[in-house]
Write an enzyme that holds these catalytic residues in place. Sequence first.
Site, PDB file in Angstrom:
ATOM      1  N   SER A  79       0.833  -1.208   0.000  1.00  0.00           N
ATOM      2  CA  SER A  79       0.000   0.000   0.000  1.00  0.00           C
ATOM      3  C   SER A  79       0.867   1.258   0.000  1.00  0.00           C
ATOM      4  O   SER A  79       0.499   2.279  -0.560  1.00  0.00           O
ATOM      5  CB  SER A  79      -0.957   0.003   1.196  1.00  0.00           C
ATOM      6  OG  SER A  79      -0.244   0.026   2.408  1.00  0.00           O
ATOM      7  N   GLU A  80       2.058   1.175   0.607  1.00  0.00           N
ATOM      8  CA  GLU A  80       2.945   2.344   0.618  1.00  0.00           C
ATOM      9  C   GLU A  80       4.409   1.924   0.560  1.00  0.00           C
ATOM     10  O   GLU A  80       4.811   0.939   1.189  1.00  0.00           O
ATOM     11  CB  GLU A  80       2.745   3.152   1.899  1.00  0.00           C
ATOM     12  CG  GLU A  80       2.419   4.588   1.641  1.00  0.00           C
ATOM     13  CD  GLU A  80       0.972   4.772   1.263  1.00  0.00           C
ATOM     14  OE1 GLU A  80       0.713   5.669   0.429  1.00  0.00           O
ATOM     15  OE2 GLU A  80       0.111   4.060   1.774  1.00  0.00           O
ATOM     16  N   THR A  81       5.186   2.693  -0.202  1.00  0.00           N
ATOM     17  CA  THR A  81       6.641   2.616  -0.155  1.00  0.00           C
ATOM     18  C   THR A  81       7.145   3.990   0.250  1.00  0.00           C
ATOM     19  O   THR A  81       6.758   5.004  -0.350  1.00  0.00           O
ATOM     20  CB  THR A  81       7.230   2.199  -1.513  1.00  0.00           C
ATOM     21  OG1 THR A  81       6.765   0.875  -1.831  1.00  0.00           O
ATOM     22  CG2 THR A  81       8.750   2.199  -1.476  1.00  0.00           C
TER      23      THR A  81
END
Length: 288
Positions: free
Chosen positions: A45-47
């Site tokens: 969902s996030e980097t």
Amino acid sequence: MQIPIFTVDAFTNRPFSGNPAAVCILENDLEEDLHQKIATEMNLSETAFIRKLRPGDDFTKSSCFGLRWFTPANEVPLCGHATLAAAAVLFHIQKNTNAVITFVTLSGELKARQAGDHIVLDLPLYSAYPQALQEVEELIKAAVGDLVVQDLRYSPDTKKLLVRLSDSYDRSVLEKLQVSAQRFLPAEKTGKVKGLILTLKGNPSGKHKGHDFYSRYFAPWYGVLEDPVTGSAHAVLSSYWSEQLGKKEMLAFQCSRRGGELKISLRADRRVDIAGQISIVLKGNLTF
């Protein structure tokens, strides 16, 4: 090129629960398009990308860094769990010696500090205002079907819609709800919603004692059908439930399949401290 990368499960102390984020440490500037390519490759969902602000900065000794967050689809202005993950990499992997780390982000300066086995994030607190049902009725129907909605709020700062289910429901109703977030995209006609929060009041006498409120969070507009544990959504939820419950200190649980717990403390300066635990599950290098 090699870039150190880590996967950190945030808002949990157990591997394979909480919310996973990838964290990249950038010794040198990265070409702009590579941020998105890496985030798409990682497909979490996030980097998060931590960068030095000045040439002489050091990941062990410096106290201030740049921080950006990318979903597999685009850059976002705020991500709580990936900030927690970034702080964990600096504190636990890089052995950063500072009591407080400051991140310069699209949402201003965010601070992180260690408190026992938790990391505490200092986040903005966002208000949510009453929302007319008729404007978003199709979206609500796509999200919760025939379940009774007790309250409806919209946070213009974050573009998040908060949908509170009836107090007559317990946590299992929220957990078992089958949500097809892909259907939100055609159902959202206003163009102003970029995230949908489903929330429910905690039950002090229920089997899950101690949690003040529960939530689930969906952001298909950002390519995230359901986010497991969401710090930025709690920057809205904290404001709402503090007002509803008359409390400044709360314990929240996000009822995704992975699940995660957040300790919340509202401050006098219209900000909120959100604390969580972490588990580092992967260490490696991107090579390209």
